[in-house]
Design an enzyme around this catalytic site. Structure first.
Site, PDB file in Angstrom:
ATOM      1  N   GLU A   1      -8.713  -4.845   9.600  1.00 22.62           N
ATOM      2  CA  GLU A   1      -9.923  -5.695   9.600  1.00 22.62           C
ATOM      3  C   GLU A   1      -9.537  -7.173   9.782  1.00 22.62           C
ATOM      4  O   GLU A   1     -10.205  -7.918  10.500  1.00 22.62           O
ATOM      5  CB  GLU A   1     -10.711  -5.463   8.315  1.00 22.62           C
ATOM      6  CG  GLU A   1     -11.388  -4.096   8.258  1.00 22.62           C
ATOM      7  CD  GLU A   1     -12.005  -3.799   6.910  1.00 22.62           C
ATOM      8  OE1 GLU A   1     -13.224  -3.516   6.873  1.00 22.62           O
ATOM      9  OE2 GLU A   1     -11.281  -3.874   5.894  1.00 22.62           O
TER      10      GLU A   1
ATOM     11  N   GLU B   1      -9.782   4.141   5.055  1.00 23.39           N
ATOM     12  CA  GLU B   1     -10.473   4.036   3.761  1.00 23.39           C
ATOM     13  C   GLU B   1     -11.153   5.352   3.361  1.00 23.39           C
ATOM     14  O   GLU B   1     -11.212   5.699   2.193  1.00 23.39           O
ATOM     15  CB  GLU B   1     -11.531   2.925   3.826  1.00 23.39           C
ATOM     16  CG  GLU B   1     -10.979   1.503   3.783  1.00 23.39           C
ATOM     17  CD  GLU B   1     -10.572   0.962   5.134  1.00 23.39           C
ATOM     18  OE1 GLU B   1     -10.397  -0.259   5.260  1.00 23.39           O
ATOM     19  OE2 GLU B   1     -10.406   1.765   6.078  1.00 23.39           O
TER      20      GLU B   1
HETATM   21  C1  T1G Z   1     -11.254  -3.961   2.365  1.00 21.72           C
HETATM   22  C2  T1G Z   1     -10.789  -2.719   3.068  1.00 21.72           C
HETATM   23  O1  T1G Z   1     -11.798  -2.345   3.926  1.00 21.72           O
HETATM   24  C3  T1G Z   1     -10.539  -1.551   2.197  1.00 21.72           C
HETATM   25  C4  T1G Z   1     -11.276  -1.597   0.967  1.00 21.72           C
HETATM   26  C5  T1G Z   1      -9.069  -1.259   2.167  1.00 21.72           C
HETATM   27  O2  T1G Z   1      -8.280  -1.868   2.802  1.00 21.72           O
HETATM   28  S1  T1G Z   1      -8.618   0.064   1.186  1.00 21.72           S
HETATM   29  C6  T1G Z   1      -6.917   0.307   1.575  1.00 21.72           C
HETATM   30  C7  T1G Z   1      -6.779   0.984   2.915  1.00 21.72           C
HETATM   31  N1  T1G Z   1      -5.383   1.251   3.159  1.00 21.72           N
HETATM   32  C8  T1G Z   1      -4.884   2.477   3.003  1.00 21.72           C
HETATM   33  O3  T1G Z   1      -5.572   3.411   2.688  1.00 21.72           O
HETATM   34  C9  T1G Z   1      -3.403   2.659   3.244  1.00 21.72           C
HETATM   35  C10 T1G Z   1      -2.796   3.351   2.086  1.00 21.72           C
HETATM   36  N2  T1G Z   1      -1.349   3.429   2.182  1.00 21.72           N
HETATM   37  C11 T1G Z   1      -0.762   4.350   3.002  1.00 21.72           C
HETATM   38  O4  T1G Z   1      -1.371   5.107   3.722  1.00 21.72           O
HETATM   39  C12 T1G Z   1       0.726   4.431   2.939  1.00 21.72           C
HETATM   40  O5  T1G Z   1       1.142   3.962   1.702  1.00 21.72           O
HETATM   41  C13 T1G Z   1       1.432   3.627   4.044  1.00 21.72           C
HETATM   42  C14 T1G Z   1       0.970   2.244   4.075  1.00 21.72           C
HETATM   43  C15 T1G Z   1       1.206   4.327   5.369  1.00 21.72           C
HETATM   44  C16 T1G Z   1       2.982   3.612   3.737  1.00 21.72           C
HETATM   45  O6  T1G Z   1       3.395   4.922   3.553  1.00 21.72           O
HETATM   46  P1  T1G Z   1       4.906   5.210   3.037  1.00 21.72           P
HETATM   47  O7  T1G Z   1       5.036   6.671   2.924  1.00 21.72           O
HETATM   48  O8  T1G Z   1       5.834   4.463   3.871  1.00 21.72           O
HETATM   49  O9  T1G Z   1       5.018   4.537   1.588  1.00 21.72           O
HETATM   50  P2  T1G Z   1       4.165   4.893   0.308  1.00 21.72           P
HETATM   51  O10 T1G Z   1       5.057   5.561  -0.686  1.00 21.72           O
HETATM   52  O11 T1G Z   1       2.922   5.574   0.646  1.00 21.72           O
HETATM   53  O12 T1G Z   1       3.812   3.431  -0.236  1.00 21.72           O
HETATM   54  C17 T1G Z   1       4.806   2.558  -0.724  1.00 21.72           C
HETATM   55  C18 T1G Z   1       4.285   1.905  -1.982  1.00 21.72           C
HETATM   56  O13 T1G Z   1       3.168   1.073  -1.623  1.00 21.72           O
HETATM   57  C19 T1G Z   1       2.027   1.425  -2.396  1.00 21.72           C
HETATM   58  N3  T1G Z   1       0.847   1.211  -1.552  1.00 21.72           N
HETATM   59  C20 T1G Z   1       0.653   1.640  -0.305  1.00 21.72           C
HETATM   60  N4  T1G Z   1      -0.537   1.218   0.172  1.00 21.72           N
HETATM   61  C21 T1G Z   1      -1.108   0.490  -0.816  1.00 21.72           C
HETATM   62  C22 T1G Z   1      -2.328  -0.235  -0.933  1.00 21.72           C
HETATM   63  N5  T1G Z   1      -3.207  -0.320   0.066  1.00 21.72           N
HETATM   64  N6  T1G Z   1      -2.584  -0.862  -2.107  1.00 21.72           N
HETATM   65  C23 T1G Z   1      -1.697  -0.803  -3.130  1.00 21.72           C
HETATM   66  N7  T1G Z   1      -0.489  -0.141  -3.080  1.00 21.72           N
HETATM   67  C24 T1G Z   1      -0.218   0.483  -1.931  1.00 21.72           C
HETATM   68  C25 T1G Z   1       2.257   2.890  -2.758  1.00 21.72           C
HETATM   69  O14 T1G Z   1       1.535   3.269  -3.879  1.00 21.72           O
HETATM   70  C26 T1G Z   1       3.762   2.899  -3.004  1.00 21.72           C
HETATM   71  O15 T1G Z   1       3.963   2.349  -4.262  1.00 21.72           O
HETATM   72  P3  T1G Z   1       5.133   2.830  -5.149  1.00 21.72           P
HETATM   73  O16 T1G Z   1       4.967   4.294  -5.344  1.00 21.72           O
HETATM   74  O17 T1G Z   1       6.426   2.510  -4.429  1.00 21.72           O
HETATM   75  O18 T1G Z   1       4.984   2.085  -6.431  1.00 21.72           O
END
Ligand code: T1G
Length: 725
Positions: A104, A124
């Site tokens: 975004e 999301e």
């Molecule tokens: C306004 C807006 O519209 C809205 C409302 C939003 O934006 S909502 C948010 C939308 N975004 C998502 O849905 C993406 C979610 N993340 C992923 O899909 C995957 O993480 C990754 C990016 C593809 C990386 O995968 P990975 O396999 O390499 O590593 P990992 O083990 O998964 O992740 C590594 C570490 O990062 C942490 N982590 C990953 N994404 C995070 C996030 N968005 N927020 C907080 N922590 C996150 C995860 O818990 C782990 O922590 P720890 O265990 O080490 O303590």
């Protein structure tokens, strides 16, 4: 520093820095406002480039902030509007990932340059919400409603080459997207930016679009069975067609809060973090995932090329691990080879479409009958059918053929790993790696530690799971491990419900409306009723081994339902024979229809056994089946076979089609309220004392007595397990 700024000539480079994934936490948002404000006001700056540290753009909003006050400070959309309104061109340099709020942010920029390895998306919906910083309004304005809907409702991570084709990014480069972005920024200084401000673009609405959106709603209702987020995504995109940008944004915000009120986002985010925690295994010796070194697996072998073996070969090949595939005779090898090669061709085709070279992205597969060729492999996975003697014979052979430090894994779905290991000279190198069918698609891997399995073997198997793109969960060794062990009481209740008056389609409908991918009877027909029948026959629960005079509905002093046995005795094994709990168009058919034979059979069976009919109550179906699962889950925690309820939920969410928007069987029990679960089970058990699986587990009683503490506190209440993990 959450964001830094430097000047490349007259281009300001603002870098988001919040490892590991540059989540847009409150501190990052504040830093972005500061850095962007200063760059905008700095007369030396003619253009701005936005990128992320650690070769990642951003994984979006910080999910850990949801439900906390931190999420309310400085809205991401306000930052996006400021960037979009900038009089100086702003270019996003995307490396690694630009997901959710990360994309975004990039959509608010006037141009986007991506590295060829990068992935972008608005996932999301996968955590129960919808894009909430303009994504549902800007993306349709950039790439059109149909393409945007596909991206948003499916939550896919889109490879850069496809994002270029869709028009999400302007340029894709091989390596160093930052330099390319700076060059582009320099080039477009002075260019008109109006058309690049997506919020100003109008979408021309037409009746086809409306029909398209209505069809999408019907499709989503079927596909996502009760998940609310996909429907909210469609309504938000529909708003982009009919409303102005700001009215659409308001609609997006309202939908976000109405979703939050359903409790589904909380369940899916619990599932998100539980999957990440599952990899952080601990051992009673104090060893942990980050203290034990995993051995690299450079070569592997798979024994047995049946359905499971084929899928495991493909998983290894997709992880670029060369595989030796073995079968016991030439004919079976030919059949297995043909099946594996056609799966490999499909994978190669997918890679080509993503612009990748199959030969350098798939591990080679060599087919042989000769166990001698296994002498140098790092790891072997045995995937022959479930027979202890056959598995022991294979492990004896492997123990003498393989190099001393090779890991010997069994894909058994519930046989005793210690017994298998006992025939080898290296029980410390033996471990269970229980894949789920189809193994090249299902994300779950149950890693089963035996009594003598070494910490290195555990670390190596868990690491291999991650390398194969699986969610690996470490569990202890007991009959049927975690997932299948819990399935027992669940299927038992399903059978008793048939005895008491329901029909398979009614029970399945209730469980599918609850959100399960497939109800218990459709699932049994898919898996094959003969699999369970063979194991019950071996255990002496049915067939010739049952002592004369044993009551039809009793075994070892407990209630027993012979329904499935009777179906099997009449050759009804499910899809594979075209007849099971349902009738299919032909053997191997997939579409089951209610079968009048089954209806008639059940009515006669109930009459024969004079079983009192229960009044129809779908809620009761769900409660008995779901609470039976959770109750066995509590016993598994007591036994130390699973180290925490989160692991159990990860297993059910990723291996058994449990609806993620309900978090998992343990999370569901917690959300319903443990006192209610306990009360329901106690009432049932009091009325049915011959069904021990429904006797409330000790841990459930203990937690309910504590008023049902939050699930994350349960592991502290487990106490000393009888079987250490
Ligand atoms: C306004 C807006 O519209 C809205 C409302 C939003 O934006 S909502 C948010 C939308 N975004 C998502 O849905 C993406 C979610 N993340 C992923 O899909 C995957 O993480 C990754 C990016 C593809 C990386 O995968 P990975 O396999 O390499 O590593 P990992 O083990 O998964 O992740 C590594 C570490 O990062 C942490 N982590 C990953 N994404 C995070 C996030 N968005 N927020 C907080 N922590 C996150 C995860 O818990 C782990 O922590 P720890 O265990 O080490 O303590």
């Amino acid at each position: 520093m959450a964001a830094t700024r430097r000047l490349a000539n007259t281009v300001a480079v603002i870098t988001i820095s919040h490892p590991p994934v540059n989540a847009l936490s409150s501190s990052v948002r504040h830093a972005l406002v500061k850095e962007f404000g200063e760059a905008s006001r700095d007369p030396k700056v003619e253009a701005i480039v936005l990128n992320g540290s650690g070769r990642k753009f951003s994984a979006g909003a910080d999910i850990r902030e949801f439900g906390t006050s931190a999420i309310k400070t400085v809205s991401l959309e306000d930052i996006n509007s400021t960037i979009e309104a900038s009089q100086k061109p702003v270019v996003a340099a995307i490396e690694g990932i630009a997901l959710g709020g990360g994309l975004e942010l990039a959509l608010a920029c006037h141009y986007r340059v991506a590295d060829i390895q990068a992935k972008v998306g608005l996932p999301e919906v996968l955590i129960g919400i919808l894009p909430a910083a303009g994504g549902t309004q800007r993306l349709p304005r950039l790439i059109g409603v149909p393409a945007a809907l596909d991206v948003i409702v499916r939550g896919r991570h889109i490879p850069a080459s496809e994002a270029l084709k869709l028009g999400i990014v302007d340029e894709v480069v091989q390596g160093n997207a930052l330099d390319a972005a700076i060059q582009l920024a320099r080039k477009v200084i002075g260019y008109p930016l109006n058309k690049k401000r997506l919020s100003t673009v109008r979408i021309s609405s037409d009746s086809n679009l409306e029909d398209f959106l209505d069809t999408a709603v019907e499709k989503a209702k079927k596909q996502f069975r009760g998940a609310k987020a996909p429907l909210a995504c469609i309504e938000a995109v529909r708003a982009s067609v009919h409303l102005s940008y700001h009215q659409g944004l308001e609609k997006e915000r309202q939908l976000f809060f109405s979703l939050w009120a359903t409790g589904q986002p909380q369940a899916q985010q619990y599932a998100f973090f539980s999957e990440r925690e599952a990899g952080k295994w601990t051992h009673s010796s104090g060893a942990r995932w980050d203290t034990e070194e995993a051995k690299p697996i450079r070569t592997a072998a798979v024994i047995g090329l049946g359905t499971m073996g084929r899928g495991i070969v493909i998983s290894l090949s997709k992880a670029k691990i060369p595989v030796i595939a073995i079968e016991q005779d030439a004919q079976q090898l030919e059949v297995g080879k043909k099946a594996v090669n056609s799966l490999l061709e499909r994978e190669a085709e997918k890679l080509k479409q993503q612009g990748s070279v199959p030969s350098s992205n798939l591990g080679s597969v060599h087919f042989t009958l000769d166990f001698g060729e296994l002498q140098d492999v790092d790891l072997v996975i045995e995937a022959v059918y479930e027979n202890m003697e056959l598995k022991k014979e294979i492990f004896r052979k492997l123990s003498s053929v393989c190099k001393p430090d090779a890991f010997l894994c069994t894909n058994t779905s519930g046989l005793n790993v210690d017994e298998i290991a006992s025939v080898t000279h290296r029980p410390n190198q033996v471990i269970g790696t229980h894949f789920f069918s189809p193994a090249n698609i299902m994300r779950l891997l149950e890693v089963v530690r035996g009594q003598q399995t070494s910490l290195t073997a555990i670390a190596t198997a868990m690491n291999l799971g991650k390398k194969l793109g699986k969610v690996a969960v470490l569990v202890g060794n007991c009959p049927l491990f975690v997932g299948n062990r819990m399935l027992g009481p669940y299927l038992e209740q399903a059978s008793y419900l048939l005895e008491e008056g329901y029909y398979p389609e009614e029970v399945d409908q209730a469980m599918e409306e609850f959100g399960f991918a497939m109800g218990p009877f459709r699932m049994m027909d898919l898996a094959g009723l003969d699999v369970g029948w063979r194991s019950r026959t071996e255990k002496g629960l049915t067939g010739a081994k049952v002592p004369q005079g044993t009551p039809a509905r009793q075994r070892l002093g407990s209630r027993y339902s012979p329904l499935a046995d009777i179906l099997c005795e009449s050759g009804r094994f499910g899809q594979k024979t075209g007849r099971g709990w349902y009738q299919y168009e032909k053997p191997g058919g997939r579409t089951g229809k209610p079968d009048p034979w089954v209806k008639d059979f059940l009515q006669k069976y109930r009459k024969t056994h004079q079983i009192k009919q229960q009044p129809s109550n779908p809620e009761q179906i769900v409660e008995r089946c779901a609470f039976a699962l959770a109750n066995e889950g509590f016993r598994i925690l007591e036994d130390g076979i699973a180290s925490c309820p989160e692991d159990i939920d990860v297993i059910y969410n990723n291996g058994y089609g449990w609806p993620k928007y309900r978090g998992g069987p343990m999370y569901y029990a917690s959300s319903v309220g443990l006192p209610k679960v306990l009360d329901t089970l106690e009432k049932y058990y009091k009325a049915n004392p011959d069904v021990p699986s429904m006797k409330p587990a000790f841990l459930l009683k203990k937690l309910a007595a504590l008023g049902g503490p939050p699930i994350k506190e349960w592991r502290t209440q487990v106490g000393k397990p009888v079987n250490k993990l």
